[in-house]
Design an enzyme around this catalytic site. Sequence first.
Site, mmCIF file in Angstrom:
data_model
loop_
_atom_site.group_PDB
_atom_site.id
_atom_site.type_symbol
_atom_site.label_atom_id
_atom_site.label_comp_id
_atom_site.label_asym_id
_atom_site.label_seq_id
_atom_site.Cartn_x
_atom_site.Cartn_y
_atom_site.Cartn_z
ATOM 1 N N ASP A 63 -33.759 96.908 25.650
ATOM 2 C CA ASP A 63 -35.295 95.746 25.078
ATOM 3 C C ASP A 63 -33.249 95.057 23.795
ATOM 4 O OD1 ASP A 63 -37.238 96.090 25.691
ATOM 5 O OD2 ASP A 63 -37.668 97.428 23.942
ATOM 6 N N THR A 85 -32.495 90.633 29.988
ATOM 7 C CA THR A 85 -32.955 89.714 31.047
ATOM 8 C C THR A 85 -32.097 88.087 30.839
ATOM 9 O OG1 THR A 85 -34.051 91.320 31.607
ATOM 10 C CG2 THR A 85 -35.371 88.924 32.131
ATOM 11 N N LYS A 145 -32.014 93.097 39.974
ATOM 12 C CA LYS A 145 -32.101 93.930 39.090
ATOM 13 C C LYS A 145 -32.969 94.963 40.319
ATOM 14 C CE LYS A 145 -34.634 95.155 35.124
ATOM 15 N NZ LYS A 145 -33.987 95.602 33.731
#
Length: 225
Positions: A13, A17, A38
């Site tokens: 996190d 992305t 990915k």
Amino acid sequence: MKKRFFVTGIDTDAGKTFVTVGLLKAAKRAGLKSIGLKPIAAGADRVDGGLRNDDAVLIQQASSVRLAYEQVNPVVLEEAIAPHIAAMKEGRLVTVSRLEGFIKGTLLTPHDFALVEGAGGWRVPLNDREFLSEVAQSLDFPVIMVVNMKLGCLNHALLTAEAIARDGLALAGWVANTGAEEMPCYEENLVSLKSMLSAPLLGVLPWCEGEFDSQQMFDELLLAL
């Protein structure tokens, strides 16, 4: 000349992305044939009988070169847990050579710009003896490191940068990703990282709960690569 990078974070996190999608969209605006991959993702929903990871879908949509989902995310695991544990629970074996084959096969597609996004941090296990970082080594792409600016990021960022260098890869630069909670002494920590990391700071991403106009920010980030 093709530009290819591996995108990693200092932990899960971190904003990998967000950075990957932003750069792919910037490449599209620049008229480049862009591909985002990915290769392995843990955490997916069933859609039309198949598993789909949200991050991989965003990467697929942001790429200017149209690829099938299975090319973007060849290994998708249902549970949002450590990939090697998720694979073990599904009775699957994920290896470096398998991921490398998937990636290199897809990158035969004509392109100008490519990003391969990792999973979690740098030293994520794939199985009981191999790590995702070994896939990055086999590709030998320069690395973009995403740093989520929060307490503890100095240690995580410096250790990640050391591991990347020890693995023989070039750190193209790092991105400071601002979190939802204000980090104590944010500016001081940013200055410390700039002085301690030998790679350049490519950009500082502000926190915003909703949509915001990030085009110029990512256009500049793309130019910095």
